[in-house]
Design a protein around this motif. Structure first.
Motif, PDB file in Angstrom:
ATOM      1  N   GLU A   1     -18.731  -4.649  -8.207  1.00  0.00           N
ATOM      2  CA  GLU A   1     -17.938  -3.445  -8.552  1.00  0.00           C
ATOM      3  C   GLU A   1     -17.390  -2.898  -7.183  1.00  0.00           C
ATOM      4  N   ALA A   2     -17.977  -2.975  -6.090  1.00  0.00           N
ATOM      5  CA  ALA A   2     -17.686  -3.000  -4.608  1.00  0.00           C
ATOM      6  C   ALA A   2     -16.380  -3.519  -4.369  1.00  0.00           C
ATOM      7  N   ALA A   3     -16.683  -4.890  -4.601  1.00  0.00           N
ATOM      8  CA  ALA A   3     -15.690  -5.829  -4.478  1.00  0.00           C
ATOM      9  C   ALA A   3     -14.397  -5.574  -5.208  1.00  0.00           C
ATOM     10  N   ASP A   4     -14.421  -5.198  -6.441  1.00  0.00           N
ATOM     11  CA  ASP A   4     -13.271  -4.789  -7.371  1.00  0.00           C
ATOM     12  C   ASP A   4     -12.681  -3.508  -6.638  1.00  0.00           C
ATOM     13  N   ASN A   5     -13.566  -2.532  -6.411  1.00  0.00           N
ATOM     14  CA  ASN A   5     -12.992  -1.263  -5.857  1.00  0.00           C
ATOM     15  C   ASN A   5     -12.389  -1.240  -4.325  1.00  0.00           C
ATOM     16  N   SER A   6     -12.789  -2.421  -3.744  1.00  0.00           N
ATOM     17  CA  SER A   6     -12.191  -2.647  -2.559  1.00  0.00           C
ATOM     18  C   SER A   6     -10.834  -3.217  -2.477  1.00  0.00           C
ATOM     19  N   GLU A   7     -10.690  -4.044  -3.716  1.00  0.00           N
ATOM     20  CA  GLU A   7      -9.325  -5.021  -3.682  1.00  0.00           C
ATOM     21  C   GLU A   7      -8.268  -3.722  -4.349  1.00  0.00           C
ATOM     22  N   MET A   8      -8.738  -2.819  -5.337  1.00  0.00           N
ATOM     23  CA  MET A   8      -7.933  -1.868  -5.813  1.00  0.00           C
ATOM     24  C   MET A   8      -7.450  -1.040  -4.619  1.00  0.00           C
ATOM     25  N   VAL A   9      -8.264  -0.670  -3.710  1.00  0.00           N
ATOM     26  CA  VAL A   9      -8.008   0.181  -2.336  1.00  0.00           C
ATOM     27  C   VAL A   9      -6.960  -0.795  -1.537  1.00  0.00           C
ATOM     28  N   ARG A  10      -7.055  -1.883  -1.394  1.00  0.00           N
ATOM     29  CA  ARG A  10      -6.174  -2.772  -0.617  1.00  0.00           C
ATOM     30  C   ARG A  10      -4.599  -2.519  -1.233  1.00  0.00           C
ATOM     31  N   GLN A  11      -4.825  -2.802  -2.885  1.00  0.00           N
ATOM     32  CA  GLN A  11      -3.533  -2.709  -3.310  1.00  0.00           C
ATOM     33  C   GLN A  11      -2.797  -1.357  -3.357  1.00  0.00           C
ATOM     34  N   ILE A  12      -3.617  -0.339  -3.557  1.00  0.00           N
ATOM     35  CA  ILE A  12      -2.884   1.104  -3.219  1.00  0.00           C
ATOM     36  C   ILE A  12      -2.382   1.181  -1.949  1.00  0.00           C
ATOM     37  N   ALA A  13      -3.297   0.702  -0.874  1.00  0.00           N
ATOM     38  CA  ALA A  13      -2.803   1.008   0.554  1.00  0.00           C
ATOM     39  C   ALA A  13      -1.410  -0.011   0.844  1.00  0.00           C
ATOM     40  N   ALA A  14      -1.371  -0.999   0.073  1.00  0.00           N
ATOM     41  CA  ALA A  14      -0.003  -1.901   0.142  1.00  0.00           C
ATOM     42  C   ALA A  14       1.053  -1.220  -0.451  1.00  0.00           C
ATOM     43  N   ILE A  15       0.769  -0.566  -1.671  1.00  0.00           N
ATOM     44  CA  ILE A  15       1.912  -0.005  -2.348  1.00  0.00           C
ATOM     45  C   ILE A  15       2.484   1.187  -1.456  1.00  0.00           C
ATOM     46  N   LEU A  16       1.525   1.996  -0.884  1.00  0.00           N
ATOM     47  CA  LEU A  16       1.934   3.174   0.078  1.00  0.00           C
ATOM     48  C   LEU A  16       2.785   2.570   0.957  1.00  0.00           C
ATOM     49  N   ALA A  17       2.256   1.591   1.881  1.00  0.00           N
ATOM     50  CA  ALA A  17       2.962   1.094   2.741  1.00  0.00           C
ATOM     51  C   ALA A  17       4.302   0.660   2.790  1.00  0.00           C
ATOM     52  N   ALA A  18       4.518  -0.006   1.396  1.00  0.00           N
ATOM     53  CA  ALA A  18       5.669  -0.436   0.872  1.00  0.00           C
ATOM     54  C   ALA A  18       6.707   0.816   0.642  1.00  0.00           C
ATOM     55  N   GLN A  19       6.159   1.844   0.012  1.00  0.00           N
ATOM     56  CA  GLN A  19       7.031   3.031  -0.242  1.00  0.00           C
ATOM     57  C   GLN A  19       7.505   3.813   1.091  1.00  0.00           C
ATOM     58  N   GLN A  20       6.580   3.908   1.996  1.00  0.00           N
ATOM     59  CA  GLN A  20       6.965   4.237   3.334  1.00  0.00           C
ATOM     60  C   GLN A  20       7.954   3.590   3.917  1.00  0.00           C
ATOM     61  N   LEU A  21       7.766   2.306   3.947  1.00  0.00           N
ATOM     62  CA  LEU A  21       8.991   1.588   4.620  1.00  0.00           C
ATOM     63  C   LEU A  21      10.326   1.701   3.807  1.00  0.00           C
ATOM     64  N   VAL A  22      10.202   1.747   2.612  1.00  0.00           N
ATOM     65  CA  VAL A  22      11.634   1.846   1.880  1.00  0.00           C
ATOM     66  C   VAL A  22      12.214   3.104   2.169  1.00  0.00           C
ATOM     67  N   ASN A  23      11.276   4.276   2.200  1.00  0.00           N
ATOM     68  CA  ASN A  23      11.642   5.581   2.659  1.00  0.00           C
ATOM     69  C   ASN A  23      12.180   5.758   3.826  1.00  0.00           C
ATOM     70  N   GLN A  24      11.704   4.785   4.660  1.00  0.00           N
ATOM     71  CA  GLN A  24      12.248   5.082   6.039  1.00  0.00           C
ATOM     72  C   GLN A  24      13.760   4.226   6.329  1.00  0.00           C
ATOM     73  N   GLN A  25      13.681   3.171   5.719  1.00  0.00           N
ATOM     74  CA  GLN A  25      15.091   2.305   5.479  1.00  0.00           C
ATOM     75  C   GLN A  25      16.034   2.951   4.756  1.00  0.00           C
ATOM     76  N   ALA A  26      16.007   3.790   3.804  1.00  0.00           N
ATOM     77  CA  ALA A  26      17.198   4.302   3.037  1.00  0.00           C
ATOM     78  C   ALA A  26      17.264   5.719   3.549  1.00  0.00           C
ATOM     79  N   PRO A  27      18.531   5.768   4.506  1.00  0.00           N
ATOM     80  CA  PRO A  27      18.924   7.293   4.757  1.00  0.00           C
ATOM     81  C   PRO A  27      19.240   7.982   3.447  1.00  0.00           C
ATOM     82  N   VAL A  28      19.130   9.248   3.664  1.00  0.00           N
ATOM     83  CA  VAL A  28      19.559  10.215   2.900  1.00  0.00           C
ATOM     84  C   VAL A  28      21.285  10.278   2.504  1.00  0.00           C
ATOM     85  N   ALA A  29      21.770   9.927   1.205  1.00  0.00           N
ATOM     86  CA  ALA A  29      23.080   9.722   0.976  1.00  0.00           C
ATOM     87  C   ALA A  29      23.669  11.297   0.960  1.00  0.00           C
ATOM     88  N   GLN A  30      24.830  11.473   1.859  1.00  0.00           N
ATOM     89  CA  GLN A  30      25.347  12.651   2.034  1.00  0.00           C
ATOM     90  C   GLN A  30      26.544  12.446   0.936  1.00  0.00           C
TER      91      GLN A  30
END
Length: 99
Positions: free
Chosen positions: A13-42
């Protein structure tokens, strides 16, 4: 259930939870990267185009004039038809009476 089996299950269970935590962290990092690259369209403002509005106004006025002429023609036709029917009815009544 022995302690060894319980410990093995907890480890899985701990291994499954740690894998899920890693996936969530990767998704959050990808979202932050996308938000930094896309400037606000005026929204780009377009300059006022008087020619376009003059054309639109001309078309509206032309259509209005045509519609009003059509309405007048319909009204004249209705008056003529009514007058003709009244005259014919009067003639028919006179013919039936023998005058």
């Amino acid at each position: 259930m022995s302690d060894l089996e319980r410990a093995a299950r907890d480890a899985v269970e701990a291994a499954d939870n740690s894998e899920m935590v890693r996936q969530i962290a990767a998704i959050l990092a990808a979202q932050q990267l996308v938000n930094q690259q896309a400037p606000v369209a005026q929204q780009a403002t377009q300059p006022f185009d008087a020619k376009k509005w003059l054309v639109i106004g001309g078309v509206v006025v032309s259509v209005g004039l045509v519609a009003s002429l059509f309405a007048v023609a319909i009204a004249i036709g209705a008056v003529c038809a009514t007058a003709s029917l009244l005259i014919l009815r009067g003639l028919w009544n006179d013919f039936q009476k023998g005058k």
